[in-house]
Design a protein around this motif. Structure first.
Motif, PDB file in Angstrom:
ATOM      1  N   ARG A  41      62.422   4.414  23.453  1.00 21.38           N
ATOM      2  CA  ARG A  41      62.375   3.120  23.926  1.00 21.38           C
ATOM      3  C   ARG A  41      63.710   2.933  24.846  1.00 21.38           C
ATOM      4  N   GLN A  42      64.846   3.590  24.521  1.00 26.84           N
ATOM      5  CA  GLN A  42      65.991   3.454  25.434  1.00 26.84           C
ATOM      6  C   GLN A  42      65.632   4.364  26.940  1.00 26.84           C
ATOM      7  N   ARG A  43      65.005   5.441  26.741  1.00 27.25           N
ATOM      8  CA  ARG A  43      64.708   6.315  27.933  1.00 27.25           C
ATOM      9  C   ARG A  43      63.595   5.531  28.724  1.00 27.25           C
ATOM     10  N   GLN A  44      62.819   4.715  28.265  1.00 29.08           N
ATOM     11  CA  GLN A  44      61.935   4.082  28.995  1.00 29.08           C
ATOM     12  C   GLN A  44      62.559   3.007  29.692  1.00 29.08           C
ATOM     13  N   ALA A  45      63.528   2.041  28.977  1.00 27.49           N
ATOM     14  CA  ALA A  45      64.304   1.084  29.617  1.00 27.49           C
ATOM     15  C   ALA A  45      65.184   1.583  30.551  1.00 27.49           C
ATOM     16  N   ASP A  46      65.787   2.859  30.513  1.00 30.10           N
ATOM     17  CA  ASP A  46      66.459   3.412  31.491  1.00 30.10           C
ATOM     18  C   ASP A  46      65.814   3.726  32.721  1.00 30.10           C
ATOM     19  N   THR A  47      64.507   4.116  32.613  1.00 28.54           N
ATOM     20  CA  THR A  47      63.748   4.451  33.697  1.00 28.54           C
ATOM     21  C   THR A  47      63.109   3.373  34.509  1.00 28.54           C
ATOM     22  N   VAL A  48      62.915   2.131  33.647  1.00 28.60           N
ATOM     23  CA  VAL A  48      62.500   1.127  34.173  1.00 28.60           C
ATOM     24  C   VAL A  48      63.668   0.418  35.169  1.00 28.60           C
ATOM     25  N   ALA A  49      64.884   0.701  34.503  1.00 30.19           N
ATOM     26  CA  ALA A  49      65.903  -0.157  35.145  1.00 30.19           C
ATOM     27  C   ALA A  49      66.375   0.617  36.457  1.00 30.19           C
ATOM     28  N   ALA A  50      66.190   1.855  36.734  1.00 34.90           N
ATOM     29  CA  ALA A  50      66.581   2.410  37.799  1.00 34.90           C
ATOM     30  C   ALA A  50      65.355   2.532  38.907  1.00 34.90           C
ATOM     31  N   GLN A  86      50.207  -5.435  41.299  1.00 35.26           N
ATOM     32  CA  GLN A  86      51.544  -5.622  40.499  1.00 35.26           C
ATOM     33  C   GLN A  86      51.011  -5.483  39.051  1.00 35.26           C
ATOM     34  N   VAL A  87      52.108  -4.528  38.275  1.00 37.30           N
ATOM     35  CA  VAL A  87      52.042  -4.251  36.966  1.00 37.30           C
ATOM     36  C   VAL A  87      53.219  -4.831  36.154  1.00 37.30           C
ATOM     37  N   VAL A  88      53.047  -4.619  34.937  1.00 42.57           N
ATOM     38  CA  VAL A  88      54.272  -5.193  34.145  1.00 42.57           C
ATOM     39  C   VAL A  88      55.119  -4.113  34.117  1.00 42.57           C
ATOM     40  N   LYS A  89      56.458  -4.201  34.038  1.00 41.75           N
ATOM     41  CA  LYS A  89      57.497  -3.231  33.842  1.00 41.75           C
ATOM     42  C   LYS A  89      57.152  -2.167  32.953  1.00 41.75           C
ATOM     43  N   ALA A  90      56.869  -2.666  31.555  1.00 44.57           N
ATOM     44  CA  ALA A  90      56.598  -1.768  30.531  1.00 44.57           C
ATOM     45  C   ALA A  90      55.627  -0.768  30.766  1.00 44.57           C
ATOM     46  N   ALA A  91      54.583  -1.251  31.752  1.00 41.39           N
ATOM     47  CA  ALA A  91      53.722  -0.290  32.125  1.00 41.39           C
ATOM     48  C   ALA A  91      54.048   1.120  32.775  1.00 41.39           C
ATOM     49  N   ILE A  92      55.335   0.970  33.161  1.00 43.70           N
ATOM     50  CA  ILE A  92      55.585   2.321  33.952  1.00 43.70           C
ATOM     51  C   ILE A  92      55.933   3.418  32.874  1.00 43.70           C
ATOM     52  N   GLY A  93      55.058   4.231  33.054  1.00 46.20           N
ATOM     53  CA  GLY A  93      55.241   5.718  32.427  1.00 46.20           C
ATOM     54  C   GLY A  93      56.282   6.479  32.563  1.00 46.20           C
ATOM     55  N   ARG A  94      56.349   7.091  33.797  1.00 48.47           N
ATOM     56  CA  ARG A  94      57.500   8.013  34.235  1.00 48.47           C
ATOM     57  C   ARG A  94      57.726   8.068  35.874  1.00 48.47           C
TER      58      ARG A  94
END
Length: 158
Positions: A41-50, A86-94
Motif C-alpha cells: 500500500r505504501q509503494r502504491q501511495a508513493d507511485t500515485v503521489a509521484a 478519467q480514472v480513480v488514483k487508486a486504479a493506477i497499477g504501475r
C-alpha cells in the motif's frame, strides 16, 4: 463386561507450550502478511503521489495511457490520440519507465568506432511470396466474397 478407566500419561509441564505453539504461529503469520500488505500500500501511495503529466502508466484493469492531468482524487489519461479517460488514483497499477532512456545510451556516452562508420549496412532481400489459391474459400463463382456461411445453423428457434 466391566469398563475400566485408565488415566492417560501426562507429558509433564510442557503441555502448556504445546497448546500455545499453534496460536503463536498463527499470530506470527497474520503479522507477517499484514506487514507485507502495508508495504505494498505504501509503494502504491508513493507511485500515485509521484504522478506527473507525461508519465506513461498501466491501470489495474490493464489500460495503458499517458497522464494528462492529476487532480485530488482522479487522474486523466490519454489512451489514444485525443481520447481522454478519467480514472480513480487508486486504479493506477504501475508506472512504465521510458524505453528510450532505458534502452539506448545518451549520444554523449556512445563511443563511435571509425571502423564501424566505414561499413554500410547490407540490405537482405526476402524471397517473394507466391499467393496461395484456396478453392472454395468463401468466394462465389463471380469472385465476390460471400457473407453467409454454408454450414447448417447450430440451433433452431421454436
Amino acid at each position: 463386561m466391566q469398563l475400566i478407566a485408565v488415566p492417560m500419561a501426562s507429558s509433564g509441564g510442557g503441555s502448556g507450550f504445546t497448546l500455545l505453539l499453534p496460536l503463536i504461529l498463527i499470530v506470527g503469520m497474520i503479522w507477517f502478511m499484514s506487514r507485507t500488505q502495508r508495504k505494498q500500500r505504501q509503494r502504491q501511495a508513493d507511485t500515485v503521489a509521484a504522478l506527473t503529466p507525461g508519465t506513461k502508466v498501466i491501470t489495474t484493469s490493464g489500460l495503458v495511457g499517458i497522464v494528462e492531468e492529476v487532480d485530488d482524487d482522479y487522474v486523466t489519461l490519454e489512451i489514444s490520440d485525443g481520447v481522454l479517460v478519467q480514472v480513480v488514483k487508486a486504479a493506477i497499477g504501475r508506472v512504465i519507465p521510458d524505453e528510450d532512456v532505458a534502452e539506448t545510451p545518451a549520444a554523449e556516452d556512445r563511443v563511435e568506432d571509425p571502423a564501424d562508420a566505414a561499413e554500410e549496412p547490407v540490405a537482405v532481400e526476402e524471397p517473394a511470396k507466391d499467393p496461395v489459391d484456396v478453392p472454395d474459400a468463401g468466394k462465389s463463382k463471380d469472385g465476390k466474397v460471400q457473407d453467409t456461411s454454408k454450414l447448417p445453423p447450430t440451433h433452431t428457434e421454436n
